[in-house]
Design a protein around this motif. Structure first.
Motif, PDB file in Angstrom:
ATOM      1  N   ALA A 136       0.928  -1.047   0.071  1.00  0.00           N
ATOM      2  CA  ALA A 136      -0.009  -0.016   0.197  1.00  0.00           C
ATOM      3  C   ALA A 136       0.769   1.148   0.184  1.00  0.00           C
ATOM      4  CB  ALA A 136      -0.962   0.090   1.211  1.00  0.00           C
ATOM      5  N   LEU A 137       0.195   2.273  -0.704  1.00  0.00           N
ATOM      6  CA  LEU A 137       0.861   3.600  -0.498  1.00  0.00           C
ATOM      7  C   LEU A 137       0.415   4.354   0.712  1.00  0.00           C
ATOM      8  CD1 LEU A 137       0.791   4.521  -4.209  1.00  0.00           C
ATOM      9  CD2 LEU A 137       2.719   3.875  -2.990  1.00  0.00           C
ATOM     10  N   ILE A 138       1.182   4.669   1.623  1.00  0.00           N
ATOM     11  CA  ILE A 138       0.777   5.063   2.774  1.00  0.00           C
ATOM     12  C   ILE A 138       1.206   6.554   3.179  1.00  0.00           C
ATOM     13  CG2 ILE A 138       0.824   4.812   5.448  1.00  0.00           C
ATOM     14  CD1 ILE A 138       1.202   1.746   4.807  1.00  0.00           C
ATOM     15  N   HIS A 139       0.369   7.456   3.538  1.00  0.00           N
ATOM     16  CA  HIS A 139       0.562   8.899   3.890  1.00  0.00           C
ATOM     17  C   HIS A 139       0.399   9.168   5.269  1.00  0.00           C
ATOM     18  CE1 HIS A 139       0.695   9.455  -0.374  1.00  0.00           C
ATOM     19  NE2 HIS A 139      -0.401   8.602  -0.692  1.00  0.00           N
ATOM     20  N   LYS A 140       1.355   9.872   5.926  1.00  0.00           N
ATOM     21  CA  LYS A 140       1.071  10.404   7.249  1.00  0.00           C
ATOM     22  C   LYS A 140       0.279  11.627   7.270  1.00  0.00           C
ATOM     23  CE  LYS A 140       4.693  10.761  10.019  1.00  0.00           C
ATOM     24  NZ  LYS A 140       6.171  11.050  10.630  1.00  0.00           N
ATOM     25  N   VAL A 141      -0.597  11.732   8.089  1.00  0.00           N
ATOM     26  CA  VAL A 141      -1.691  12.587   8.489  1.00  0.00           C
ATOM     27  C   VAL A 141      -0.777  13.775   8.974  1.00  0.00           C
ATOM     28  CG1 VAL A 141      -3.574  13.307   9.762  1.00  0.00           C
ATOM     29  CG2 VAL A 141      -3.477  11.052   8.624  1.00  0.00           C
ATOM     30  N   PRO A 142      -0.854  15.011   8.579  1.00  0.00           N
ATOM     31  CA  PRO A 142       0.031  15.955   9.201  1.00  0.00           C
ATOM     32  C   PRO A 142      -0.965  16.565  10.661  1.00  0.00           C
ATOM     33  CG  PRO A 142      -0.670  16.898   6.965  1.00  0.00           C
ATOM     34  CD  PRO A 142      -1.513  15.418   7.346  1.00  0.00           C
ATOM     35  N   GLU A 143       0.230  16.982  11.429  1.00  0.00           N
ATOM     36  CA  GLU A 143      -0.287  17.482  12.602  1.00  0.00           C
ATOM     37  C   GLU A 143      -1.322  18.405  12.715  1.00  0.00           C
ATOM     38  OE1 GLU A 143       2.870  18.302  15.591  1.00  0.00           O
ATOM     39  OE2 GLU A 143       4.096  16.541  15.122  1.00  0.00           O
ATOM     40  N   GLY A 144      -2.462  18.381  13.562  1.00  0.00           N
ATOM     41  CA  GLY A 144      -3.382  19.470  13.739  1.00  0.00           C
ATOM     42  C   GLY A 144      -4.448  19.181  12.834  1.00  0.00           C
ATOM     43  N   LEU A 145      -4.300  18.123  11.705  1.00  0.00           N
ATOM     44  CA  LEU A 145      -5.437  17.997  10.957  1.00  0.00           C
ATOM     45  C   LEU A 145      -6.364  17.110  11.500  1.00  0.00           C
ATOM     46  CD1 LEU A 145      -6.098  18.854   7.966  1.00  0.00           C
ATOM     47  CD2 LEU A 145      -5.376  16.530   7.370  1.00  0.00           C
ATOM     48  N   SER A 146      -7.841  17.331  11.591  1.00  0.00           N
ATOM     49  CA  SER A 146      -8.665  16.642  12.465  1.00  0.00           C
ATOM     50  C   SER A 146      -8.950  15.309  11.819  1.00  0.00           C
ATOM     51  CB  SER A 146      -9.957  17.306  12.307  1.00  0.00           C
ATOM     52  OG  SER A 146     -10.705  17.210  10.939  1.00  0.00           O
ATOM     53  N   ASP A 147      -9.548  14.084  12.469  1.00  0.00           N
ATOM     54  CA  ASP A 147      -9.824  12.873  12.035  1.00  0.00           C
ATOM     55  C   ASP A 147     -10.629  13.058  10.933  1.00  0.00           C
ATOM     56  OD1 ASP A 147      -8.152  11.587  13.882  1.00  0.00           O
ATOM     57  OD2 ASP A 147      -9.581  11.159  15.243  1.00  0.00           O
ATOM     58  N   ARG A 148     -11.682  14.165  11.007  1.00  0.00           N
ATOM     59  CA  ARG A 148     -12.858  14.265  10.053  1.00  0.00           C
ATOM     60  C   ARG A 148     -11.987  14.760   9.011  1.00  0.00           C
ATOM     61  NH1 ARG A 148     -18.670  16.685  11.739  1.00  0.00           N
ATOM     62  NH2 ARG A 148     -18.846  15.368  13.770  1.00  0.00           N
ATOM     63  N   ALA A 149     -11.145  15.500   8.518  1.00  0.00           N
ATOM     64  CA  ALA A 149     -10.493  16.064   7.373  1.00  0.00           C
ATOM     65  C   ALA A 149      -9.490  14.771   7.087  1.00  0.00           C
ATOM     66  CB  ALA A 149      -9.702  17.258   7.942  1.00  0.00           C
ATOM     67  N   ALA A 150      -8.973  14.050   7.652  1.00  0.00           N
ATOM     68  CA  ALA A 150      -8.004  12.958   7.476  1.00  0.00           C
ATOM     69  C   ALA A 150      -9.089  11.972   6.612  1.00  0.00           C
ATOM     70  CB  ALA A 150      -7.306  12.452   8.488  1.00  0.00           C
ATOM     71  N   CYS A 151     -10.232  11.724   7.051  1.00  0.00           N
ATOM     72  CA  CYS A 151     -11.228  10.665   6.612  1.00  0.00           C
ATOM     73  C   CYS A 151     -11.561  11.225   5.144  1.00  0.00           C
ATOM     74  CB  CYS A 151     -12.390  10.391   7.656  1.00  0.00           C
ATOM     75  SG  CYS A 151     -13.645   9.495   7.064  1.00  0.00           S
ATOM     76  N   TYR A 152     -11.562  12.512   5.154  1.00  0.00           N
ATOM     77  CA  TYR A 152     -12.041  12.893   3.653  1.00  0.00           C
ATOM     78  C   TYR A 152     -11.204  12.909   2.473  1.00  0.00           C
ATOM     79  CZ  TYR A 152     -14.339  16.380   0.683  1.00  0.00           C
ATOM     80  OH  TYR A 152     -14.630  17.082  -0.476  1.00  0.00           O
ATOM     81  N   THR A 153      -9.691  12.479   2.966  1.00  0.00           N
ATOM     82  CA  THR A 153      -8.645  12.425   2.072  1.00  0.00           C
ATOM     83  C   THR A 153      -8.928  11.907   0.744  1.00  0.00           C
ATOM     84  OG1 THR A 153      -6.997  12.697   3.881  1.00  0.00           O
ATOM     85  CG2 THR A 153      -6.066  11.931   1.661  1.00  0.00           C
ATOM     86  N   GLU A 154      -9.508  10.669   0.866  1.00  0.00           N
ATOM     87  CA  GLU A 154      -9.796   9.699  -0.330  1.00  0.00           C
ATOM     88  C   GLU A 154     -10.699  10.658  -1.239  1.00  0.00           C
ATOM     89  OE1 GLU A 154     -11.557   7.064  -3.203  1.00  0.00           O
ATOM     90  OE2 GLU A 154     -12.573   7.950  -1.497  1.00  0.00           O
ATOM     91  N   PRO A 155     -12.023  10.855  -0.985  1.00  0.00           N
ATOM     92  CA  PRO A 155     -12.700  11.282  -1.913  1.00  0.00           C
ATOM     93  C   PRO A 155     -12.326  12.950  -2.494  1.00  0.00           C
ATOM     94  CG  PRO A 155     -13.739  11.604   0.393  1.00  0.00           C
ATOM     95  CD  PRO A 155     -12.607  10.553   0.224  1.00  0.00           C
ATOM     96  N   LEU A 156     -11.433  13.431  -1.484  1.00  0.00           N
ATOM     97  CA  LEU A 156     -10.607  14.784  -1.969  1.00  0.00           C
ATOM     98  C   LEU A 156      -9.714  14.452  -3.057  1.00  0.00           C
ATOM     99  CD1 LEU A 156     -10.470  17.868  -1.990  1.00  0.00           C
ATOM    100  CD2 LEU A 156      -8.765  17.607   0.023  1.00  0.00           C
TER     101      LEU A 156
END
Length: 351
Positions: A136-156
């Motif tokens: 898998a291609l894995i990306h670290k979530v930047p500090e300060g980004l909410s779980d809601r925003a991180a969950c939105y990564t794929e559709p965005l």
């Protein structure tokens, strides 16, 4: 903890079940075990649930291809392979490509003929824990980004890929059709391309109002005659330059053919449940249109995370409802109340 709760799909058409004694997987070499922090419900998941999707998949599996998780364990070599440490928050790309076929040789890994998909051919995020595979291609979530925003990564990331395909220019009049998760992502990503005018087309007034807050210059219902007049006024009667179709509605596709100028670009990203009957002369004889497809999110996950982390795209505004994992059926079937904005429903296994 050796057991966990997970939603398992045993077949399409209402054959989803919450299993409370699913084994927590052990990460093998190169694999990453994450505690799922949030996992979205996609229109594709709803199509699996109601049996209307066009796919053939192996059963059973755990759905959920939009997710963010916290690393809790790693197999041999995984830390070095993926640049991760215990406690990191990370998202994985849903498609896992293998081999070296025609498409991967050309950088089109999302179109490869040898692929697994998290949340379909491999277990996804509708569980308390999940495995990010070694390939898998894995990306670290930047500090300060909410779980809601991180969950939105794929559709965005999908939305950004579509916007990139459309090749928007500075003087373009751009129409975004549909205000779901991908449509709202396209709206915000297209705004960053600084077109001359950006128009949102969506039936619901509440979503149109949010679209204006997120960057649209104008917003109309599809059948509003003011839409046609506005496009005519902006373009001297020519028609819009770019039409981004993210609704998956057949009528929205044909509406785009009407609103576009000659040599305009129609980018199709929706998943359609019905065929579209059109006069093909519109494509060639009458308008010489550019018709482009969009699929998945090659090379855009990192861009999506970066744009949200910099405050240029609002991911939190697009995850409008969070529910417990046990309420997955309610999440799959939920309809918004009158005047309510419902864009992305997500499941939180921690609740």
């Amino acid at each position: 903890m050796t057991k966990m709760r997970a939603v398992r799909c045993f077949g399409f058409g209402g054959q989803h079940r919450l299993v409370r004694d699913q084994p927590v997987p052990d990460p093998g070499p190169g694999e990453v075990l994450v505690r799922v922090d949030l996992s979205g419900i996609c229109a594709a998941d709803r199509a699996m649930y109601d049996g209307s999707g066009p796919w053939t998949l192996p059963f059973p599996f755990t759905p959920g291809h939009e997710f963010t998780g916290t690393v809790v364990a790693m197999g041999d070599g995984a830390a070095e392979r993926h640049g991760l440490a215990i406690g990191d928050r990370a998202v994985a790309e849903l498609n896992i490509a293998y081999g070296n076929d025609f498409y991967r040789q050309r950088g089109l890994y999302h179109l490869t003929d040898s692929m697994d998909v998290l949340g379909a051919t491999k277990d996804g995020g509708w569980a308390e824990y999940m495995i990010y595979p070694a390939d898998a291609l894995i990306h670290k979530v930047p500090e300060g980004l909410s779980d809601r925003a991180a969950c939105y990564t794929e559709p965005l990331a999908n939305a950004i890929h579509g916007v990139q395909r459309a090749n928007i220019q500075f003087d373009d009049v751009v129409i975004v059709s549909g205000a779901g998760p991908i449509g709202m992502g396209m709206l915000q990503a297209a705004r960053l391309k600084t077109p001359r005018k950006l128009i949102l087309v969506n039936p619901g007034a509440a979503k149109r109002a949010l679209g204006l807050q997120l960057g649209a210059d104008m917003a109309f219902a599809p059948d509003d005659p003011k839409l046609d007049q506005a496009v005519a006024d902006l373009t001297g009667g020519r028609g819009a330059d770019v039409y981004l179709e993210a609704s998956g509605q057949t009528a929205a596709f044909t509406r785009g053919l009407e609103l576009l100028r000659k040599r305009g670009t129609l980018l199709v990203f929706g998943v359609y449940k019905q065929p579209v009957a059109v006069d093909l002369n519109i494509f060639g004889e009458f308008k010489e249109l550019n018709i482009l497809g969009g699929h998945l999110a090659p090379f855009t996950y990192g861009t999506a995370l970066d744009l949200m982390a910099r405050g240029l795209i609002d991911g939190d505004a697009c995850v409008t409802h969070v529910m417990p994992l046990d309420a997955f059926e309610e999440g799959l079937t939920r309809k918004p109340d009158a005047g309510e904005v419902q864009i992305k429903v997500a499941l939180d296994p921690r609740l």
